[in-house]
Design an enzyme around this catalytic site. Structure first.
Site, PDB file in Angstrom:
ATOM      1  CE  LYS A 142       4.795   4.495  -0.517  1.00 59.90           C
ATOM      2  NZ  LYS A 142       3.603   4.218  -1.308  1.00 59.90           N
ATOM      3  CD  GLU A 190      -2.030  -2.504  -2.218  1.00 64.33           C
ATOM      4  OE1 GLU A 190      -2.258  -1.887  -1.166  1.00 64.33           O
ATOM      5  OE2 GLU A 190      -1.067  -2.261  -2.951  1.00 64.33           O
TER       6      GLU A 190
HETATM    7  C1  LIG Z   1       0.729  -0.476   4.627  1.00 65.39           C
HETATM    8  C2  LIG Z   1      -0.610  -0.507   4.580  1.00 65.39           C
HETATM    9  O1  LIG Z   1      -1.324  -0.049   3.512  1.00 65.39           O
HETATM   10  C3  LIG Z   1      -0.652   0.359   2.325  1.00 65.39           C
HETATM   11  C4  LIG Z   1      -0.290   1.776   2.365  1.00 65.39           C
HETATM   12  C5  LIG Z   1      -1.145   2.739   1.864  1.00 65.39           C
HETATM   13  C6  LIG Z   1      -0.795   4.208   2.017  1.00 65.39           C
HETATM   14  O2  LIG Z   1       0.257   4.508   2.588  1.00 65.39           O
HETATM   15  O3  LIG Z   1      -1.574   5.067   1.590  1.00 65.39           O
HETATM   16  C7  LIG Z   1      -2.338   2.379   1.228  1.00 65.39           C
HETATM   17  C8  LIG Z   1      -2.640   1.094   1.011  1.00 65.39           C
HETATM   18  C9  LIG Z   1      -1.615   0.050   1.198  1.00 65.39           C
HETATM   19  O4  LIG Z   1      -0.870  -0.109   0.034  1.00 65.39           O
HETATM   20  C10 LIG Z   1      -1.429  -1.071   5.676  1.00 65.39           C
HETATM   21  O5  LIG Z   1      -2.661  -1.066   5.578  1.00 65.39           O
HETATM   22  O6  LIG Z   1      -0.839  -1.555   6.661  1.00 65.39           O
END
Ligand SMILES: C=C(O[C@@H]1C=C(C(=O)O)C=C[C@H]1O)C(=O)O
Length: 387
Positions: A142, A190
């Site tokens: 990932k 988060e």
């Molecule tokens: C990287 C970001 O968000 C992150 C990525 C996510 C995802 O890929 O589903 C979800 C929430 C966060 O952990 C962002 O908002 O810039």
């Protein structure tokens, strides 16, 4: 002061002791105040007694030393960069804790905006495809790829006004003054880590879908997200990494098997609330250093993902994807991920958004997901052009 003496210091904020006074932004001073909200709590600071700029691994000791010299009840608050190379933590002169921040109706700014994606959408699509090639090649599970939007207004940006409009757009609304009259601000959903005594909580997110204004479509998107094999895999990578990092510090760690659905005004996320009990009163910053960067913001394996995103994004993330929060002298504290955020100065803002790329990701879909994530800030700014 050695970190081992942390627990002898007075706590600055037992959560239950937060006064229920109605918070207001009148005490917010652009350029000096830090604002950080958590459910039910608002931290607002004034003045600066000390500034701590240090790499994340050094921060527990540096903060302990700074707070040992400060009056009882002092805390350090601010932000840490994504790469963990530096911080901008302030030991304020004055701290106010109050209850949840009320939704404030403010004067809509009549600003006209020019918006420039950095890099271009085409470039982002190519980067996602290259990330997928690395994943297919077996070197990566990932990687989180981010992009930015540069906004320029025809008048100076009113940070206080924007903060008022970010209320309710994320679990942690924040503003941190940075050098050169810049301000980092946002509404992050988060929680990386909170520590109160020996009790710790983290709420990683991974796996996302844009909200819809149509209730039926909105519900369908949430259900699809919850069932999605790709998103559950993406989420699991984060949960496993966090559980592995926290386990050595804990006598007990509760990791729910199933993620739940977390809504923000613009996004659905898969979320897992992990709770634990610490073996020793390890400072919240030590736990943050052990966790960061999680696969929610970087990828798996961490080192390979970090190299890949540096090569593919081209931009320096700076404080985006880092941490924002506070710690007191006992090591209690709360740290959120700096996402759904922007850096602003004068007439300009740089907004950031990223998406996790795993096997099965579709470049167009990931591009749309970053656009949806930009809406947290864009709607706060009253910008509909890009949405
Ligand atoms: C990287 C970001 O968000 C992150 C990525 C996510 C995802 O890929 O589903 C979800 C929430 C966060 O952990 C962002 O908002 O810039």
């Amino acid at each position: 002061m050695a970190p081992s003496t942390l627990s002898t210091r007075r706590r600055s904020t037992p959560p239950a002791a937060a006064p229920a006074a109605a918070p207001t932004l009148t005490g917010y001073r652009p350029g000096t105040s830090v604002l950080f909200t958590a459910p039910g709590q608002t931290l607002l600071t004034q003045g600066r007694r000390d500034l701590i700029t240090a790499p994340l691994p050094d921060l527990p000791d540096r903060v302990a030393a700074a707070l040992a010299d400060a009056p009882a009840g002092s805390l350090a608050t601010g932000a840490i960069t994504f790469d963990g190379a530096t911080s901008h933590l302030i030991v304020p002169e004055h701290v106010t804790w109050s209850g949840p921040f009320p939704s404030v109706r403010t004067r809509r700014s009549p600003a006209a905006w020019t918006i420039t994606p950095v890099p271009t959408a085409e470039h982002y699509l190519t980067s996602v495809q290259r990330a997928l090639d690395l994943i297919t090649g077996g070197s990566l599970d990932k990687v989180v790829l981010a992009r930015a939007l540069d906004l320029h207004a025809d008048q100076p940006i009113d940070v206080r006004d924007l903060l008022a409009r970010l209320t309710g757009r994320g679990r942690h609304v924040f503003a941190v003054p940075l050098p050169d009259q810049r301000t980092l601000l946002g509404a992050s959903p988060e929680l990386l880590i909170s520590r109160h005594g020996r009790q710790i909580t983290t709420m990683p997110l991974a796996g996302s879908a844009a909200r819809s204004t149509d209730p039926l479509t909105d519900r369908q998107r949430a259900q699809q997200l919850q069932r999605s094999v790709k998103d559950r895999h993406e989420h699991r990578l984060v949960i496993d990494a966090i559980a592995d990092a926290l386990q050595p510090y804990c006598t007990h760690l509760h990791v729910p098997y199933e993620p739940t659905l977390l809504p923000t005004p613009t996004m659905w996320h898969l979320a897992t609330t992990i709770t634990g009990r610490l073996r020793d009163e390890v400072p919240s910053l030590t736990l943050a250093a052990a966790l960061h960067p999680t696969p929610a913001i970087c990828g798996t394996p961490t080192a390979t993902a970090r190299t890949a995103l540096t090569e593919l994004e081209l931009l320096d993330r700076g404080f985006y994807g880092g941490l924002v929060g506070w710690t007191d002298a006992t090591g209690d504290g709360e740290w959120a991920l700096t996402i759904r955020c922007a850096e602003t100065r004068g007439h300009t803002l740089r907004l950031w958004a990223g998406a996790g790329i795993v096997t099965g990701s579709d470049p167009e879909h990931e591009l749309a997901e970053t656009s949806a994530k930009f809406r947290t800030l864009l709607q706060g700014l009253g910008v509909t052009a890009f949405v």
